[in-house]
Design a protein around this motif. Structure first.
Motif: not given
Length: 300
Positions: A202-231
């Motif tokens: 679990l990404s700690d920076p992502l959790l912090e962004a969710l908890g603080s409501g910081d959309a800019r920070k959340l945007g920086a930490y969005l991750t998806n391991d399935l994305q390369p396969a989908a692309l």
């Protein structure tokens, strides 16, 4: 009671970390779900048998036979209750089909809640969640809603606090992608590199962004391991993601197994502007603004 209507949301995965392939054919996941304000409605009406019809967007792409998860949910609930029940399910679709937003899982969750009410079973939420977990990895979250982390196959949920509302735009592609096909492509791409696959964390920076409501920070930490396969399977999605970034998205990611792409906006006005801008391009079928978190399956 002759009819029950349940509203159930779509989801986006703000983190989807995929571990190595297990012997049972599944993967261990760290899956941070976020329920968003694109809703299907499942209407349950009295009937002698269990049937389903579908209305609205993408209705022609939803199976009406035993492959339909809402049908499976109704049957599983009747089996759990130990009696023969009938229901005519009417699904009013707004969530993209095979779009990486758990549309089928949402309908299954809606059917569980609606049939529990229609049949007067009075089963507690915990029992419905147990049945949901047997139906599919995403079904329990469709029941729960909000924001939550799922481990195991994604079905073992823990709710996560969020510091406010987040605003999104979802670019819906033409056609869908099979979740199984995307996972298989993910495994193939990984096998080709021979690199060791890390255990998902679990990404700690992502959790912090969710908890603080910081959309800019959340945007920086969005991750998806399935994305390369989908692309790899749908190369044009790279153009969709780039278009969203060019129009000011704080973050851009393939939603789940795709092919829907999710873009994080600063606020509701920015989401509307971004959706309008994307709708004028040739990189998406349609662009839908939404917000989250929202509740899971609920009787309306």
């Amino acid at each position: 009671m002759s009819s029950v209507t349940v509203r159930v949301p779509a989801k986006v995965n703000v983190q989807l970390s995929v571990g190595p392939l297990r012997e049972d054919g599944y993967h261990d996941l760290v899956n941070v779900f976020h329920a968003v304000s694109i809703f299907d409605e499942v209407v349950a009406k009295e009937s002698e048998s269990i049937t389903v019809t579908v209305e609205g967007n993408w209705a022609d792409r939803v199976p009406l036979d035993d492959e339909n998860l809402a049908i499976q949910a109704a049957r599983a609930l009747a089996k759990h209750a130990g009696r023969t029940y009938g229901v005519a399910l009417v699904i009013k679709k707004a969530i993209p089909v095979a779009g990486g937003m758990a549309g089928g899982s949402a309908d299954a969750a809606g059917a569980l809640v609606a049939c529990n009410e229609l049949w007067g079973l009075g089963l507690p939420f915990e029992d419905l969640m147990e049945i949901a977990g047997d139906l599919g990895s995403d079904v329990p979250f469709s029941m729960l809603g909000g924001t939550a982390v799922g481990i195991g196959r994604g079905e073992q949920l823990s709710e996560l606090p969020t510091g406010g509302q987040f605003h999104w735009v979802f670019a819906v592609a033409e056609g869908g992608l099979s979740t199984a096909t995307v996972y298989a492509e993910c495994d193939r791409l990984r096998a080709a590199t021979s690199a060791e696959i890390p255990w998902p964390q679990l990404s700690d920076p992502l959790l912090e962004a969710l908890g603080s409501g910081d959309a800019r920070k959340l945007g920086a930490y969005l991750t998806n391991d399935l994305q390369p396969a989908a692309l790899k399977l749908r190369p044009q999605l790279a153009h969709t993601l780039e278009a969203g970034r060019e129009h000011g998205a704080l973050g851009a990611i393939v939603s789940g197994s795709g092919p829907t792409c999710a873009f994080l906006a600063t606020d509701a006005a920015h989401a509307d502007q971004l959706a309008t801008a994307l709708s004028t391009t040739n990189v998406t079928r349609t662009a839908i603004p939404a917000h989250g978190p929202v509740p899971g399956a609920v009787v309306v």
